[in-house]
Enzyme design. Structure first.
Site, short mmCIF file in Angstrom:
data_model
loop_
_atom_site.label_atom_id
_atom_site.label_comp_id
_atom_site.label_asym_id
_atom_site.label_seq_id
_atom_site.Cartn_x
_atom_site.Cartn_y
_atom_site.Cartn_z
N TYR A 187 -5.70 -3.40 -87.42
CA TYR A 187 -5.35 -2.35 -88.47
C TYR A 187 -5.56 -0.74 -87.78
CZ TYR A 187 -10.51 -0.75 -88.29
OH TYR A 187 -11.76 -0.64 -88.09
N HIS A 448 -0.96 4.49 -119.47
CA HIS A 448 0.50 4.17 -119.14
C HIS A 448 1.20 5.50 -119.02
CE1 HIS A 448 4.49 2.36 -119.19
NE2 HIS A 448 4.89 3.17 -119.82
#
Length: 469
Positions: A187, A448
């Site tokens: 990473y 949303h």
């Protein structure tokens, strides 16, 4: 140097002021303990000063630069974008690192925690010598928390110095190198290699495993590899770095791929092959009888207690992933245990995040891990490409994957690859911690259009009634 022979006393001695140590000190002070914190370098430790925080600042700057060059939105195009990397470094240090460090100093002061800038040496299991260039003091303690962290592993053939860098030096360069070789495709190597590639560096990554980011599933790493290819990053897997030859202005790395020898030239070599716990120094843990196991890690119980009951250890020097948030969590648990509370380590869900592009985040069990443990799995996978918010961000790559137990419906784990994965993984971590089922998550009303809907949609897939795919 002023030497103090008088034996001063503190209820709790915390050695190390990093992500684990300073958090442990504050929590202990909140619980009424008199705390003395010892830090030999800078408060905040590796994470704040030469690790997590400065790297994410530079990664953010690289993303911004890339977006200025190519917004991904038709009709938006910038002209004349310039980079002054030395100014970016100044911003990183003054506006991010130093600001957070000042915050830690204020918090310690607020909680009346004494801070000694220097090193500690155990005289015995109840006393320690605290020293720096100006003074040496002797302190007795009732309890002690050791949180001395870790350091980059140095390869014998690639000793740090000149044109061979650890992650620490790679975060302080004042100019963008033209060429860089990164040894290690984990990473740290991927994050920093990709960051420099976005700034225009020609990057070569050498990874000894068959794939970059070992430990993550291939369907996840494949997406990151695609982005590396788009940045013209050369990635060699099954590659072993052998040697380096330095001149005044460049370095040549010799490596093998499937036993075939090759060479690559660069301005710098960045070595990112892991970290080593700081238990082998002059602190004296072995001298006072603290049991140290494999790979130099201190053996502890579920409350962080070492083989000496009043000496505790946390963070990178005990088993488990070397993550700042794990150390902070352990610091709070240990402080509470010392105060007599029934706190104990519970590693049901430790999120792991890679700030690659796109980001990767995981928590709990992967699908192969769940099957290996005997679970009859239910899996739900939902793509960013079917999410309205992702499309509006021009970030359609990736997916959210949930792994559950078919028998109980409980969520066992989750993996995300895609934009803002680091911000999305906490909901899945909380779901695991709270014993949430796939149905619970699917029935939770998500705003949303948001990326948060991805988890609920993945749960619907797992339940067999997806709406949007």
């Amino acid at each position: 140097m002023v030497v103090g022979d008088a034996r001063m006393h503190t209820q709790l001695l915390v050695i190390g002021g990093g992500s684990g140590g300073y958090v442990a000190a504050i929590r202990a002070a909140q619980l009424g303990k008199k705390v003395l914190l010892v830090e030999k370098s800078e408060l905040g430790g590796v994470c704040l000063n030469c690790g997590c925080v400065p790297s994410k600042a530079l990664i953010s700057a690289a993303h911004r630069y890339e977006q200025m060059l190519e917004s991904g939105i038709s009709g938006l195009k910038a002209k004349g974008v310039d980079i002054d990397f030395s100014q970016i470094q100044q911003w990183k240090q003054s506006k991010v690192v130093n600001r957070l460090k000042t915050g830690i100093q204020s918090l310690l002061k607020k909680h009346k925690i004494s801070v000694f800038k220097g090193e500690a040496l155990f005289i015995n299991d109840r006393e320690a010598r605290l020293y720096n260039e100006q003074e040496s003091l002797r302190y007795q303690f009732d309890d002690c928390i050791v949180a001395v962290g870790s350091r980059p592993i140095e390869l014998k053939a690639f000793p740090y110095g000149n044109r061979i860098l650890s992650s620490t030096e790679a975060l302080t360069l004042t100019e963008i190198p033209e060429r860089m070789v990164v040894i290690g495709g984990g990473y740290i190597g991927i994050e920093l290699g990709q960051m420099y590639a976005k700034f225009g560096t020609n990057v070569t990554i050498l990874e000894g495993s068959p794939s970059i980011l070992p430990g993550f599933e291939s369907e996840i790493t494949r997406i990151v590899k695609k982005n590396l290819d788009s940045l013209d990053v050369t990635v060699y897997t099954n590659a072993m770095a052998q040697s380096a030859q330095q001149s005044a202005d460049e370095i040549t790395v010799t490596f093998t791929v499937d036993q075939t020898e090759q060479q690559v030239m660069a301005d710098y070599v960045l070595v990112t092959v892991g970290r080593r716990p700081n238990t082998d120094g002059e602190l004296g843990l072995d001298r006072i009888g603290v049991k140290i196991g494999e790979r130099g890690l201190v053996e502890v119980d579920q409350q962080g207690r070492t083989s000496i009951p009043h000496i505790y250890a946390i963070g990178d020097i005990i088993p488990g992933p070397a993550l700042a948030h794990k150390a902070s969590y352990e610091g709070k648990v240990v402080a509470e245990a010392i105060a007599g509370q029934p706190s104990a380590f519970d590693y049901k869900g430790i999120p792991a995040v890679v700030f690659s592009d796109p980001e990767i985040a995981s928590v709990g069990l992967s699908e192969p891990e769940a099957k290996e443990k005997g679970y009859d799995t239910m899996v739900g996978k939902f793509p960013f490409a079917a999410n309205a918010r992702a499309l509006s961000l021009s970030a359609s790559e990736g997916f959210v994957k949930l792994v559950g137990d078919k028998k109980t419906g409980l969520i066992l784990g989750g993996q995300i690859v895609g934009t803002n994965a680091s911000d999305l993984i906490p909901e899945i971590a909380l779901a695991i911690e709270m014993g949430t089922t796939m149905e619970d998550l699917a029935l939770t009303i998500h705003a949303h259009p948001t990326l948060g809907e991805l988890s609920a949609e993945a749960a619907e897939v797992a339940l067999g009634h997806p709406i949007h795919i």
